[in-house]
Design an enzyme around this catalytic site. Sequence first.
Site, short mmCIF file in Angstrom:
data_model
loop_
_atom_site.label_atom_id
_atom_site.label_comp_id
_atom_site.label_asym_id
_atom_site.label_seq_id
_atom_site.Cartn_x
_atom_site.Cartn_y
_atom_site.Cartn_z
CG HIS A 76 33.64 28.70 -26.20
ND1 HIS A 76 34.42 27.92 -25.30
CD2 HIS A 76 32.63 28.21 -26.58
CE1 HIS A 76 33.55 27.12 -25.30
NE2 HIS A 76 32.31 27.22 -25.94
CG ASP A 77 30.64 29.09 -23.63
OD1 ASP A 77 30.50 27.87 -23.18
OD2 ASP A 77 30.41 29.22 -24.70
CG ASP B 103 29.01 21.26 -24.85
OD1 ASP B 103 29.62 22.41 -24.70
OD2 ASP B 103 27.52 21.25 -25.41
CD GLU C 163 30.55 23.65 -20.77
OE1 GLU C 163 29.85 22.83 -21.33
OE2 GLU C 163 30.54 24.91 -20.70
CG ASP D 112 34.25 21.33 -27.35
OD1 ASP D 112 34.42 22.48 -27.09
OD2 ASP D 112 33.24 20.67 -26.54
O1 TEU Z 1 28.07 25.70 -22.69
C1 TEU Z 1 27.45 25.46 -21.63
C2 TEU Z 1 27.05 26.30 -20.93
O2 TEU Z 1 26.62 26.25 -19.67
C3 TEU Z 1 26.84 27.53 -21.50
O3 TEU Z 1 25.65 27.57 -21.94
C4 TEU Z 1 27.12 28.70 -20.66
O4 TEU Z 1 26.17 28.58 -19.49
C5 TEU Z 1 26.76 30.00 -21.49
O5 TEU Z 1 27.32 29.88 -22.61
C6 TEU Z 1 27.28 31.11 -20.43
O6 TEU Z 1 26.70 32.24 -20.98
C7 TEU Z 1 28.58 24.61 -23.70
C8 TEU Z 1 29.44 25.47 -24.61
O7 TEU Z 1 30.78 25.94 -24.05
C9 TEU Z 1 28.73 26.39 -25.21
O8 TEU Z 1 29.69 27.16 -26.33
C10 TEU Z 1 27.50 25.87 -26.04
O9 TEU Z 1 26.79 27.22 -26.52
C11 TEU Z 1 26.43 25.25 -25.11
O10 TEU Z 1 27.35 24.22 -24.29
C12 TEU Z 1 25.52 24.38 -25.83
O11 TEU Z 1 26.10 23.41 -26.58
#
Ligand code: TEU
Length: 576
Positions: free
Chosen positions: A334-335, A211, A261, A104
């Site tokens: 994880h999000d 990311d 992503e 990642d």
């Molecule tokens: O997530 C990108 C993103 O769009 C997220 O902010 C998502 O919209 C949000 O978490 C949903 O609630 C990536 C990573 O997966 C995330 O863990 C990071 O916090 C973010 O980028 C910043 O690097």
Amino acid sequence: MSIDNDLTRDWWKSAVVYQIYPRSFADSDGDGTGDLRGIIERLDYLQTLGVDVVWLGPVYRSPQYDNGYDISDYQDVDPIFGTLDDLDELIEELHRRGIRLLMDIVVNHTSDEHPWFVESRDPSSERRDWYFWRPPRPDHAGGEPGAEPNNWNAVFSGPAWEWDAASGEYFLHMFSRKQPDLNWENPQVRSAIYRMMRWWLDRGVDGFRLDVINLISKPEGLPDGAGFTQIADGPRMHEFLAEMNAEVLADQPRPLLVVGEMPGVTVEDARRYTDPERREVDMVFQFEHVDLDHGPGGKFDLVPLPMPRLRENLMRWQVELEPVGWNSLYWDNHDQPRAVSRFGDDDAQWREVSAKTLATVLHLLRGTPYVYQGQELGMTNTPFADIAGFRDIESLNYAAEQETAGRLFDELLPGLSAGSRDNARTPMQWDDSAGAGFTSGEPWIAVNPNAAQINAQRQVGVAGSVFEHYRALIAFRHDEPCVAHGGVTPLAMDHPDLWAYRREHEGIELLVLASFTREPIEIPADLLEDWMDCDAGDPSRDGVTVAIATSDEAASAVLADGRLPGWESVVLRRIR
Ligand code: TEU
């Protein structure tokens, strides 16, 4: 066993990716945080599951403000996760098991503690232009509300600009103020990123999860009025990705995988990003289906989502991306909140079968499925009693912002509990011990109280478990080319509770039938009529077999009288 380097360039079409959130997967030294050695100790579990790739969340040196998505050294491992030697051993141990490693990588922004940014704070430094530094709006004093260079908001609350009094300018951060955005317009930035990516490939990694990669090209002039979706997919996106592919991947002598992503990406964009002729990325993570239940207040204001809306979205992506391009298939990560709690039915009676049916529906689609750690066990959202249970800056910043605006925390708690990313970040549930087999110490975030009932020890090798259903689905994708390469035909798109579709490839047909309700469903006769004579109930006619089923009872019910019990799913296969 080892990885096969003679694969075709699109080997990942029949692969399944397992996402590890390293902080919460396995803790080998009892400090309460997951680490690389903990992952190494659990690789046989992944081999048993049958996955082909591991997507490893960021383990780089980081202040951990956003749990590693704020990188201060791209070419070192943060001590909380271990060492570079540990990572080398993980790569070797994965490869020995025939599993590839996807790193990642966060290159839209760094940590504000990265030396590049520290140097850029000096206006005379050559690094100044590695980030977005801008003066206050004209006729405004720096630091006062409204003086920010434009009206963009950060994803983690507040303005997307932070005032730096020492140098008299603002810097841009689309996420937290500790995650300043890199200026990809600067060729020196791009070259440094590409060099670092090649360094990881030389170390043996097999690709990257990029990311928020569709944020790296910002709209020219950084205009006012642009929300996240207007800021994403900027004018030089395809140019930058094609350059990255040419500079980093094109001359690599082995099969790799790059997934982007892309919050806000549309199907039209995705076709361009993933068209193999364009050599940009192999597949994307889209967000439309995980935004459908966002109410007026956004992700912390989830509203009920009728299955037909979810089905419409994913089947549209299936149909419109089939001619060209490829998709990542996922329910959670994880999000996102846990899939079975959000899209399934986590009531004790229905959790297991609905988790299996969510897996059936996703894994039989065209695309590459991603299994997020614990999803293969049917892990659920976790209960939060108060603010002390949360760890994620997105949740904590939101609560602080809302309380500042006068809302009471008790009013916020239900929305936070349902939508928080922390739901997915509770420790992996290995067994029914106090630390769920995740740690012998105090975990960095509380273990879900249901770990004693939902854990790997109770499922691996146990017929009918969620784990064994995932294992069967993954094996089927490996064994049946129709799953990876077949065409897709949505069916019964007007049915409120039945999710059905057909796959076909070189004379093989699959019929996927899935219930999204607790009540039994009478399968529309027109779906089954040329598959078998329900009256005769003779499944052997025309070579019809049951390829996958959530239970023997479900298979029998479909074959015998065209009925699908609550939350069950069945996949029929025949040779035409
Ligand atoms: O997530 C990108 C993103 O769009 C997220 O902010 C998502 O919209 C949000 O978490 C949903 O609630 C990536 C990573 O997966 C995330 O863990 C990071 O916090 C973010 O980028 C910043 O690097």
